[in-house]
Every structure is written in structure tokens, then in C-alpha cells.
Design a protein around this motif. Structure first.
Motif, PDB file in Angstrom:
ATOM      1  N   LYS A 224      58.644 -16.150  21.287  1.00 37.67           N
ATOM      2  CA  LYS A 224      60.054 -15.976  21.619  1.00 37.67           C
ATOM      3  C   LYS A 224      60.309 -14.545  22.083  1.00 37.67           C
ATOM      4  O   LYS A 224      59.577 -13.627  21.747  1.00 37.67           O
ATOM      5  CB  LYS A 224      60.933 -16.295  20.410  1.00 37.67           C
ATOM      6  CG  LYS A 224      60.889 -17.748  19.971  1.00 37.67           C
ATOM      7  CD  LYS A 224      61.808 -17.984  18.786  1.00 37.67           C
ATOM      8  CE  LYS A 224      61.770 -19.435  18.333  1.00 37.67           C
ATOM      9  NZ  LYS A 224      62.639 -19.665  17.153  1.00 37.67           N
TER      10      LYS A 224
ATOM     11  N   SER B 275      63.252 -27.634  22.923  1.00 38.06           N
ATOM     12  CA  SER B 275      63.720 -26.481  22.146  1.00 38.06           C
ATOM     13  C   SER B 275      62.684 -25.847  21.229  1.00 38.06           C
ATOM     14  O   SER B 275      62.925 -24.757  20.707  1.00 38.06           O
ATOM     15  CB  SER B 275      64.935 -26.895  21.293  1.00 38.06           C
ATOM     16  OG  SER B 275      65.954 -27.441  22.091  1.00 38.06           O
ATOM     17  N   PHE B 276      61.565 -26.518  20.999  1.00 37.94           N
ATOM     18  CA  PHE B 276      60.616 -26.000  20.010  1.00 37.94           C
ATOM     19  C   PHE B 276      59.213 -25.863  20.592  1.00 37.94           C
ATOM     20  O   PHE B 276      58.235 -26.349  20.027  1.00 37.94           O
ATOM     21  CB  PHE B 276      60.598 -26.906  18.775  1.00 37.94           C
ATOM     22  CG  PHE B 276      61.907 -26.938  18.041  1.00 37.94           C
ATOM     23  CD1 PHE B 276      62.313 -25.871  17.265  1.00 37.94           C
ATOM     24  CD2 PHE B 276      62.746 -28.030  18.159  1.00 37.94           C
ATOM     25  CE1 PHE B 276      63.531 -25.892  16.598  1.00 37.94           C
ATOM     26  CE2 PHE B 276      63.962 -28.069  17.501  1.00 37.94           C
ATOM     27  CZ  PHE B 276      64.361 -26.991  16.718  1.00 37.94           C
TER      28      PHE B 276
ATOM     29  N   PHE C 273      58.824 -25.442  13.140  1.00 42.11           N
ATOM     30  CA  PHE C 273      60.225 -25.789  12.928  1.00 42.11           C
ATOM     31  C   PHE C 273      60.322 -26.835  11.829  1.00 42.11           C
ATOM     32  O   PHE C 273      59.340 -27.510  11.491  1.00 42.11           O
ATOM     33  CB  PHE C 273      60.862 -26.310  14.221  1.00 42.11           C
ATOM     34  CG  PHE C 273      60.156 -27.498  14.819  1.00 42.11           C
ATOM     35  CD1 PHE C 273      60.528 -28.796  14.497  1.00 42.11           C
ATOM     36  CD2 PHE C 273      59.100 -27.319  15.709  1.00 42.11           C
ATOM     37  CE1 PHE C 273      59.872 -29.895  15.039  1.00 42.11           C
ATOM     38  CE2 PHE C 273      58.436 -28.405  16.262  1.00 42.11           C
ATOM     39  CZ  PHE C 273      58.823 -29.693  15.929  1.00 42.11           C
ATOM     40  N   SER C 274      61.514 -26.977  11.281  1.00 39.30           N
ATOM     41  CA  SER C 274      61.752 -27.918  10.187  1.00 39.30           C
ATOM     42  C   SER C 274      62.761 -28.976  10.611  1.00 39.30           C
ATOM     43  O   SER C 274      63.368 -28.890  11.684  1.00 39.30           O
ATOM     44  CB  SER C 274      62.290 -27.169   8.963  1.00 39.30           C
ATOM     45  OG  SER C 274      63.588 -26.656   9.241  1.00 39.30           O
ATOM     46  N   SER C 275      62.981 -29.940   9.746  1.00 40.78           N
ATOM     47  CA  SER C 275      63.975 -30.981  10.023  1.00 40.78           C
ATOM     48  C   SER C 275      65.373 -30.384  10.122  1.00 40.78           C
ATOM     49  O   SER C 275      66.203 -30.852  10.909  1.00 40.78           O
ATOM     50  CB  SER C 275      63.931 -32.060   8.939  1.00 40.78           C
ATOM     51  OG  SER C 275      64.141 -31.487   7.656  1.00 40.78           O
TER      52      SER C 275
ATOM     53  N   ASP D 190      66.116 -27.373  11.292  1.00 40.69           N
ATOM     54  CA  ASP D 190      66.199 -26.758  12.624  1.00 40.69           C
ATOM     55  C   ASP D 190      66.541 -27.809  13.678  1.00 40.69           C
ATOM     56  O   ASP D 190      67.390 -27.591  14.548  1.00 40.69           O
ATOM     57  CB  ASP D 190      64.869 -26.093  12.992  1.00 40.69           C
ATOM     58  CG  ASP D 190      64.504 -24.947  12.070  1.00 40.69           C
ATOM     59  OD1 ASP D 190      65.421 -24.244  11.606  1.00 40.69           O
ATOM     60  OD2 ASP D 190      63.301 -24.766  11.808  1.00 40.69           O
ATOM     61  N   VAL D 191      65.860 -28.949  13.595  1.00 38.54           N
ATOM     62  CA  VAL D 191      66.082 -30.021  14.568  1.00 38.54           C
ATOM     63  C   VAL D 191      67.503 -30.559  14.463  1.00 38.54           C
ATOM     64  O   VAL D 191      68.189 -30.754  15.472  1.00 38.54           O
ATOM     65  CB  VAL D 191      65.065 -31.161  14.355  1.00 38.54           C
ATOM     66  CG1 VAL D 191      65.395 -32.354  15.250  1.00 38.54           C
ATOM     67  CG2 VAL D 191      63.653 -30.673  14.637  1.00 38.54           C
TER      68      VAL D 191
ATOM     69  N   GLU E 180      70.212 -29.121  13.388  1.00 35.25           N
ATOM     70  CA  GLU E 180      71.220 -28.162  13.853  1.00 35.25           C
ATOM     71  C   GLU E 180      71.326 -28.158  15.374  1.00 35.25           C
ATOM     72  O   GLU E 180      72.429 -28.175  15.931  1.00 35.25           O
ATOM     73  CB  GLU E 180      70.876 -26.763  13.342  1.00 35.25           C
ATOM     74  CG  GLU E 180      71.120 -26.583  11.853  1.00 35.25           C
ATOM     75  CD  GLU E 180      70.731 -25.200  11.357  1.00 35.25           C
ATOM     76  OE1 GLU E 180      70.047 -24.470  12.124  1.00 35.25           O
ATOM     77  OE2 GLU E 180      71.095 -24.844  10.225  1.00 35.25           O
ATOM     78  N   ILE E 181      70.188 -28.144  16.067  1.00 33.90           N
ATOM     79  CA  ILE E 181      70.227 -28.115  17.533  1.00 33.90           C
ATOM     80  C   ILE E 181      70.687 -29.465  18.084  1.00 33.90           C
ATOM     81  O   ILE E 181      71.414 -29.531  19.077  1.00 33.90           O
ATOM     82  CB  ILE E 181      68.850 -27.715  18.100  1.00 33.90           C
ATOM     83  CG1 ILE E 181      68.536 -26.273  17.695  1.00 33.90           C
ATOM     84  CG2 ILE E 181      68.823 -27.862  19.616  1.00 33.90           C
ATOM     85  CD1 ILE E 181      67.260 -25.725  18.275  1.00 33.90           C
TER      86      ILE E 181
ATOM     87  N   LYS F 245      69.956 -34.338   7.692  1.00 34.82           N
ATOM     88  CA  LYS F 245      68.619 -33.770   7.550  1.00 34.82           C
ATOM     89  C   LYS F 245      67.610 -34.836   7.128  1.00 34.82           C
ATOM     90  O   LYS F 245      66.455 -34.833   7.580  1.00 34.82           O
ATOM     91  CB  LYS F 245      68.641 -32.637   6.528  1.00 34.82           C
ATOM     92  CG  LYS F 245      67.288 -31.968   6.345  1.00 34.82           C
ATOM     93  CD  LYS F 245      67.321 -30.920   5.248  1.00 34.82           C
ATOM     94  CE  LYS F 245      65.925 -30.362   4.991  1.00 34.82           C
ATOM     95  NZ  LYS F 245      65.916 -29.391   3.874  1.00 34.82           N
TER      96      LYS F 245
ATOM     97  N   THR G  72      56.810 -28.445   7.711  1.00 31.81           N
ATOM     98  CA  THR G  72      57.157 -27.842   8.998  1.00 31.81           C
ATOM     99  C   THR G  72      56.237 -28.454  10.049  1.00 31.81           C
ATOM    100  O   THR G  72      55.162 -28.979   9.725  1.00 31.81           O
ATOM    101  CB  THR G  72      56.994 -26.310   8.994  1.00 31.81           C
ATOM    102  OG1 THR G  72      55.641 -25.972   8.654  1.00 31.81           O
ATOM    103  CG2 THR G  72      57.959 -25.669   8.015  1.00 31.81           C
TER     104      THR G  72
END
Length: 210
Positions: free
Chosen positions: A6, A127-128, A133-135, A137-138, A140-141, A152, A180
Motif C-alpha cells: 500500500k 479491494s484486497f 484481511f479479515s471478515s 474488513d470485507v 465494512e467495504i 460479520k 485472516t
């Protein structure tokens, strides 16, 4: 640039789609080559070339660069490429014009007919691409993109389903107390899915702004 690929850059594209209609498209923390690709997709999804104001904000130094670009699609693309190189120091690899200007075909997709699972997969591919990433994170986006709730627990179930589907697109780490995942972008099939997902999400943003 961080270890997971990133950056600290926030890119913002502002343009007029009609009298009194100003559109803003933003992408964050991606590398300059990806920002260039997203700009190409925006241009491909517009019916006529627009005058663009483009800004790049570096969150680490708090410095911002911006410029106004106009002309044909090809001219705007090349000018933005030069602007990225001078603003970020990034050096683009040599690519053919066919690779740079390949058509973006999003005519056949209908977001309304996609299942929640399909939409979640699209979020993951787009996005990833860097890091784990976690559930959460997914979820939220997903909610930010589609303006729909995704619990979640549902995201966790979908991620497990995607991990077990036999394609091998995801790696899973951790244990039952907290998994993750990592998208295996080194696989060519994953790279194609990433491009397709980015095209569709760019189209969604542009359609939503009209």
C-alpha cells in the motif's frame, strides 16, 4: 510504500459531466500504476472526453499536487501518466498501446441480479490485492460500496466458502478464534478477476453519480 504494497497516496479525479454537474471519483493507497489503470477505466466509461482536475495527496508528508487536464482520451491518459511520474517518482514499465487502451466491457453485467456472495467476491478482488484481511474488513467495504448491511458472521461464512471452492484464490491464516485471508495475486486467473472487479466497481461509481 508499506510492506503490504500500500502507499500513502490519495488520488481524486474531478470532472464535469454536464452543466452544473460535478463528479468526483477517489481511490486510496494504491500504487501509481493502479491509479493510472483506474483513470483509464473512468475515461472508457464516459461517453465524451471531459476536462479533469486530478489531485494526489500524500498522507505521510501532507503534500498535495494537482493539475487540470483536457484533450482527447489518449492525450489525457498520457498527461496523467507523466503527472504521476513527476509527482510520485514512480517509473512505469513500457506497455503497448493495446495493453493501455484495452476496451472496458461492462455492458453485460447487472448489479441488481448479483447475489450477496458474488458482490462480496467482487469486493475482495478489487479491494484486497495487498496484504491480509479479515471478515470485518470485507464487511465494512461491502457496506460502504453497496450501501447494504453484511453481518460479520455472513462475511465469515462467505469467506470460508470462497476459500473452500477449489479455485485456490485465497490463503487462510490463523485459527477459529480469528482467521485472516490473503488474495493470491500471483495467480494469473486472480489477476484477471481483479481487473474485472475493478472495471465493474468503477462503472457502479460512475452510474451512481449520474
Amino acid at each position: 510504500m508499506t510492506k503490504d504494497g500500500k502507499t500513502n497516496y490519495v488520488y481524486e479525479f474531478t470532472y464535469n459531466s454536464g452543466p452544473g454537474l460535478r463528479e468526483i471519483f477517489q481511490c486510496k493507497y494504491v500504487q501509481p500504476d493502479e491509479a493510472l489503470g483506474r483513470f483509464r477505466k473512468i475515461l472508457a466509461l464516459t461517453e465524451n472526453p471531459f476536462d479533469f482536475k486530478i489531485s494526489i495527496f500524500d498522507e505521510s508528508t501532507r503534500e498535495e499536487s494537482s493539475f487540470q487536464v483536457k484533450g482527447s482520451v489518449d492525450e489525457m491518459f498520457q498527461k496523467f501518466k507523466v503527472f504521476l511520474e513527476t509527482s510520485t517518482g514512480y517509473v512505469f514499465s513500457v506497455r503497448t498501446s493495446e495493453e493501455m487502451y484495452q476496451d472496458v466491457d461492462v455492458e453485460n453485467f447487472e448489479i441488481e441480479t448479483m447475489s450477496n456472495f458474488d458482490k462480496m467476491q467482487m469486493i475482495i478482488y478489487a479491494s484486497f490485492k495487498h496484504g491480509k484481511f479479515s471478515s470485518l474488513d470485507v464487511a465494512e467495504i461491502y457496506e460502504d460500496t453497496f450501501k447494504e448491511d453484511l453481518p460479520k458472521s455472513t462475511a465469515s461464512t462467505y469467506l470460508k466458502r470462497m476459500w473452500e471452492d477449489g479455485k485456490g484464490h485465497l490463503e487462510r491464516h490463523g485459527n477459529r478464534t480469528g482467521y485472516t485471508y490473503r488474495l493470491r495475486t500471483e495467480i494469473s486467473e486472480v489477476q484477471r478477476e481483479v481487473e474485472r472487479a475493478e472495471e465493474i466497481l468503477a462503472a457502479i461509481q460512475i452510474r451512481a453519480s449520474k
